[in-house]
Design a protein around this motif. Structure first.
Motif, PDB file in Angstrom:
ATOM      1  N   GLY A  50      -5.351   5.937   1.592  1.00 16.26           N
ATOM      2  CA  GLY A  50      -4.974   6.747   2.684  1.00 16.26           C
ATOM      3  C   GLY A  50      -5.650   8.125   2.658  1.00 16.26           C
ATOM      4  N   ASN A  51      -5.321   8.814   3.703  1.00 20.30           N
ATOM      5  CA  ASN A  51      -5.821  10.173   3.846  1.00 20.30           C
ATOM      6  C   ASN A  51      -5.399  11.060   2.671  1.00 20.30           C
ATOM      7  N   ALA A 100       0.972  -0.590   6.411  1.00 18.95           N
ATOM      8  CA  ALA A 100       0.954   0.871   6.222  1.00 18.95           C
ATOM      9  C   ALA A 100       1.713   1.515   7.368  1.00 18.95           C
ATOM     10  N   PRO A 101       2.308   2.686   7.120  1.00 18.57           N
ATOM     11  CA  PRO A 101       2.744   3.170   5.818  1.00 18.57           C
ATOM     12  C   PRO A 101       4.017   2.446   5.362  1.00 18.57           C
ATOM     13  N   PHE A 105       0.874  -1.166   0.000  1.00 15.66           N
ATOM     14  CA  PHE A 105       0.000   0.000   0.000  1.00 15.66           C
ATOM     15  C   PHE A 105       0.916   1.222   0.000  1.00 15.66           C
ATOM     16  N   TRP A 135      -1.061  15.517   4.862  1.00 14.76           N
ATOM     17  CA  TRP A 135       0.238  15.307   5.509  1.00 14.76           C
ATOM     18  C   TRP A 135       1.137  16.521   5.440  1.00 14.76           C
ATOM     19  N   GLU A 171      -4.596  -1.866   5.224  1.00 16.83           N
ATOM     20  CA  GLU A 171      -3.710  -1.101   6.108  1.00 16.83           C
ATOM     21  C   GLU A 171      -3.667  -1.834   7.444  1.00 16.83           C
ATOM     22  N   GLU A 229       1.209   5.191   0.075  1.00 15.73           N
ATOM     23  CA  GLU A 229       0.539   6.466   0.310  1.00 15.73           C
ATOM     24  C   GLU A 229       1.570   7.592   0.229  1.00 15.73           C
ATOM     25  N   TYR A 271      -4.958  -0.824  13.186  1.00 16.07           N
ATOM     26  CA  TYR A 271      -3.823  -0.180  13.867  1.00 16.07           C
ATOM     27  C   TYR A 271      -3.962  -0.558  15.336  1.00 16.07           C
ATOM     28  N   TRP A 311       4.638  10.032  10.404  1.00 16.03           N
ATOM     29  CA  TRP A 311       3.995   8.834  10.950  1.00 16.03           C
ATOM     30  C   TRP A 311       5.070   7.786  11.226  1.00 16.03           C
ATOM     31  N   HIS A 345      -8.917  -1.843   8.039  1.00 14.35           N
ATOM     32  CA  HIS A 345      -7.692  -1.175   8.502  1.00 14.35           C
ATOM     33  C   HIS A 345      -7.487  -1.537   9.969  1.00 14.35           C
ATOM     34  N   ASN A 363     -11.520   5.629   1.101  1.00 13.99           N
ATOM     35  CA  ASN A 363     -10.437   5.146   1.954  1.00 13.99           C
ATOM     36  C   ASN A 363     -10.979   4.398   3.164  1.00 13.99           C
ATOM     37  N   GLN A 364     -11.604   5.130   4.077  1.00 15.64           N
ATOM     38  CA  GLN A 364     -12.104   4.470   5.299  1.00 15.64           C
ATOM     39  C   GLN A 364     -13.271   5.291   5.867  1.00 15.64           C
ATOM     40  N   ILE A 390       2.767  10.009   1.943  1.00 19.97           N
ATOM     41  CA  ILE A 390       2.865  10.433   3.348  1.00 19.97           C
ATOM     42  C   ILE A 390       4.351  10.421   3.659  1.00 19.97           C
TER      43      ILE A 390
HETATM   44  O1  AHR Z   1      -1.419   4.927   7.154  1.00 21.20           O
HETATM   45  C1  AHR Z   1      -1.618   6.188   7.690  1.00 21.20           C
HETATM   46  C2  AHR Z   1      -3.097   6.597   7.710  1.00 21.20           C
HETATM   47  O2  AHR Z   1      -3.822   5.729   8.536  1.00 21.20           O
HETATM   48  C3  AHR Z   1      -3.823   6.539   6.392  1.00 21.20           C
HETATM   49  O3  AHR Z   1      -3.651   7.692   5.668  1.00 21.20           O
HETATM   50  C4  AHR Z   1      -5.242   6.373   6.794  1.00 21.20           C
HETATM   51  O4  AHR Z   1      -5.987   5.679   5.824  1.00 21.20           O
HETATM   52  C5  AHR Z   1      -5.156   5.637   8.110  1.00 21.20           C
HETATM   53  O5  AHR Z   1      -5.953   6.192   9.054  1.00 21.20           O
END
Ligand code: AHR
Length: 620
Positions: free
Chosen positions: A229-230, A465-466, A21, A261, A426, A23, A399, A476, A397, A348-349, A25
């Motif tokens: 991504g964002n 990600a990322p 993935f 970003w 992600e 992005e 995290y 990030w 996604h 994206n989300q 960023i």
């Molecule tokens: O991976 C960083 C960010 O995390 C992405 O831009 C977004 O999709 C997610 O919240």
């Protein structure tokens, strides 16, 4: 640890199981994978109103020798801002220019990496009604030492119209912190626009930084999801990734603020280049479209039609014949053959947003009507998908802290087996013990991926990600690959991904593991064939997330032919210390170590180190 390798229980894993993935960023693309060395090459970063900020360009000279500003006199319609230099000192005046002249310089993205004997393609547009003598040089960061230079001269009439100049510079020295200078000692007014310096040896000749693109290729990614991504959304819609603004000749692209970003991108890495990168990596492109949602704004369904058309046009750009409106634009960019775009992610989300589902329906219907074979990915979870709200895949996604990520090895165990499958596009360990990319974070992610392999009947694709961080602009952490203008290294999780690169399309075999009084280990097994020598391997991966060394008895049953006693190998990722990270100074502090497995057989005792990921590749 028992591995049932019999054909009866074997299951083919999805062909595109593991991908990447990308992005924009952390300057992953602009000042990263995209090899362009000049930042703000069209002077558009300060916005359309002039005079504007020209950062990161700097002026060489003082107010009595040069006046530098911007105006809207460019020959490019979509990016009208140009640089205007009024040189006051010089040959005709009494005001003598400083030695070396006056002008501007661009340090690129925290210094340009210039390598000895490598060619650099310089391109710039010049306009002037005066006689011109411009020296274009690559220099040391203080401008005192020239690495390479060329002087462009012309009489009064030569540059009255905008003129593109192109040439190559070759440096006699290495310098990792160089800059581009454009200087003159001639009085007069000169305009500059679209100034570019590209290394001539990019990955497959397509503009990608070779070292970074090779890092990606080494992962054998089966898909490339882009551009965020964002980043795909933007904080505000005007700053989202609008694919149509990023295609065509590079000089004509307006560029945009990546407000998700916090930096400007010239959009050298545009929609075409993403598709090209996917093709170069042998990966299926997965395009995340802007579906009318930014982080702070949303287009209501009643007026989404023009955006829906824009996305269908984007697919035509990728897949249409050379006689179609957008396919012809792609062909003019040097790719008459359609790209193989089979996946489109609607947003994206943003499933939680007010208009997402209404807008999604519109995108879904229009795309399926024009391209029935395209797989459409929803941002909503599986439970929301039905005959009236269809999707081919749904996006997840994840995290989490490392302990939480480790426990998510069973996240999909109870997922209903029918209906659309997941793309976990992600996932990452974040938080304190993730640092800038620790061993323990990589191990937790490995355990999560082991769980995805086991559940690859309901999980079709996965990517972390990322992917990249330019160490000079860390927005990030952690990220898989760290770089600056001239160095790079993989974090432990980058190396961890290498343990999964043979899994896509491989055969999965059930395993059971029992370790008394210890619940910090997970394992999986696959068989895969090496494309190089066509040898078949049984790969058993064991994650030890805890601090105990474990002696494990491995028993393999159900094999049609046995394990060959030689030719097997073991790969271990550990440094022993869970919070260890790699760095520019110690890029391989945590990296895989390969050793032969002597006397491999169907029953064997092995020892597994604390805090480790081990792969046994047993030759069949
Ligand atoms: O991976 C960083 C960010 O995390 C992405 O831009 C977004 O999709 C997610 O919240």
């Amino acid at each position: 640890l028992s591995v049932d390798a019999s054909p009866q229980t074997a299951r083919k894993m999805p062909d595109k199981m593991f991908g990447i993935f990308f992005e924009e960023i952390n300057h992953a693309g602009a000042g990263g994978l995209w090899a362009e060395l000049v930042s703000n090459r069209g002077f558009e970063a300060g916005g359309p109103n002039t005079p504007s900020n020209i950062e990161p360009w700097f002026i060489i000279g003082n107010e009595s020798s040069i006046i530098v500003g911007t105006d809207r006199t460019s020959c490019f319609e979509r990016n009208p801002v140009a640089l205007r230099m009024e040189v006051l000192c010089g040959s005709k005046g009494t005001n003598v220019c400083p030695s070396g002249g006056v002008g501007v310089y661009n340090p690129g993205y925290w210094g340009m990496n210039i390598e000895r004997r490598k060619g650099y393609k310089v391109s710039l547009h010049i306009r002037s009604s005066d006689a011109v003598s411009l020296t274009i040089s690559l220099t040391s960061s203080d401008g005192l030492h020239k690495l390479a230079s060329r002087t462009i001269t012309g009489g009064k009439k030569q540059f009255t119209n905008w003129t593109k100049i192109q040439f190559r510079l070759y440096s006699s020295q290495n310098n990792t912190n160089s800059r581009l200078q454009i200087t003159t000692t001639k009085t007069g007014v000169v305009w500059l626009d679209q100034v570019s310096v590209m290394p001539s040896d990019t990955y497959m000749g397509h503009g990608f930084r070779k070292d970074l693109a090779s890092m990606l290729a080494n992962l054998k990614p089966q898909f490339l999801k882009f551009p965020g991504g964002n980043y795909a959304m933007g904080q505000y819609l005007r700053n989202a990734f609008h694919w149509g603004e990023t295609v065509g000749p590079w000089e004509e692209r307006p560029g945009h603020v990546n407000d998700a970003w916090g930096y400007w991108t010239d959009d050298g890495l545009g929609f075409f280049e993403f598709l090209q990168l996917a093709e170069d990596l042998g990966a299926s492109p997965v395009w995340v479209v802007n579906d009318g949602a930014s982080i702070n704004e949303e287009v209501p369904t009643a007026i989404i039609a023009s955006l829906v058309k824009d996305v269908v046009d984007g697919i035509e750009f990728a897949r249409g014949g050379v006689n179609t409106t957008w396919g012809s634009v792609r062909a003019a960019m040097g790719h008459p053959q359609p790209f193989k775009l089979d996946y489109v992610s609607i947003g994206n989300q943003e499933c939680w947003m007010l208009y997402y589902r209404g807008n999604y329906q519109k995108f879904y219907s229009a795309i399926k009507a024009a391209y029935p074979d395209i797989n459409i990915i929803s941002s909503c979870d599986k439970s929301t998908i039905s005959a009236s709200n269809p999707a081919d895949l749904y996006d997840v996604h994840v995290y989490a802290s490392s302990a939480n990520m480790f426990s998510r090895t069973s996240m999909f165990d109870n997922t209903p087996r029918s209906g659309p499958k997941a793309i976990v596009s992600e996932y990452a360990v974040t938080g304190n013990d993730a640092g800038k990319g620790t061993l323990v974070a990589a191990l937790a992610e490995a355990a999560f991926l082991v769980g995805l392999e086991k559940n690859s009947d309901v999980v079709e694709m996965a990517s972390c990600a990322p992917l990249f961080v330019n160490d000079n602009d860390r927005k990030w952490s952690p990220d898989a690959i760290v770089f600056n203008s001239w160095q790079h290294y993989g974090c432990p999780n980058y190396w961890m991904l290498h343990f999964f690169k043979d899994s896509s399309g491989a055969t999965f075999h059930p395993t059971t593991m029992q370790v008394s009084n210890y619940d910090q280990m997970v394992a999986s097994a696959i068989t895969w064939q090496s494309p190089k020598d066509k040898s078949t391997y049984l790969k058993i991966k064991v994650v030890n997330f805890g601090s105990k060394a474990v002696d494990l008895n491995i028993t393999v049953t159900g094999l049609e032919s046995g394990i060959k006693s030689s030719g097997s190998k073991k790969t271990v990722l550990t440094s022993g210390a869970p919070l260890d990270e790699n760095s520019f100074e110690q890029p391989e502090k945590v990296a895989p170590v390969l050793s032969p497995v002597a006397d491999a057989k169907q029953q064997m005792g092995v020892s597994v180190s604390p805090y480790s990921l081990t792969s046994f590749d047993l030759l069949l």
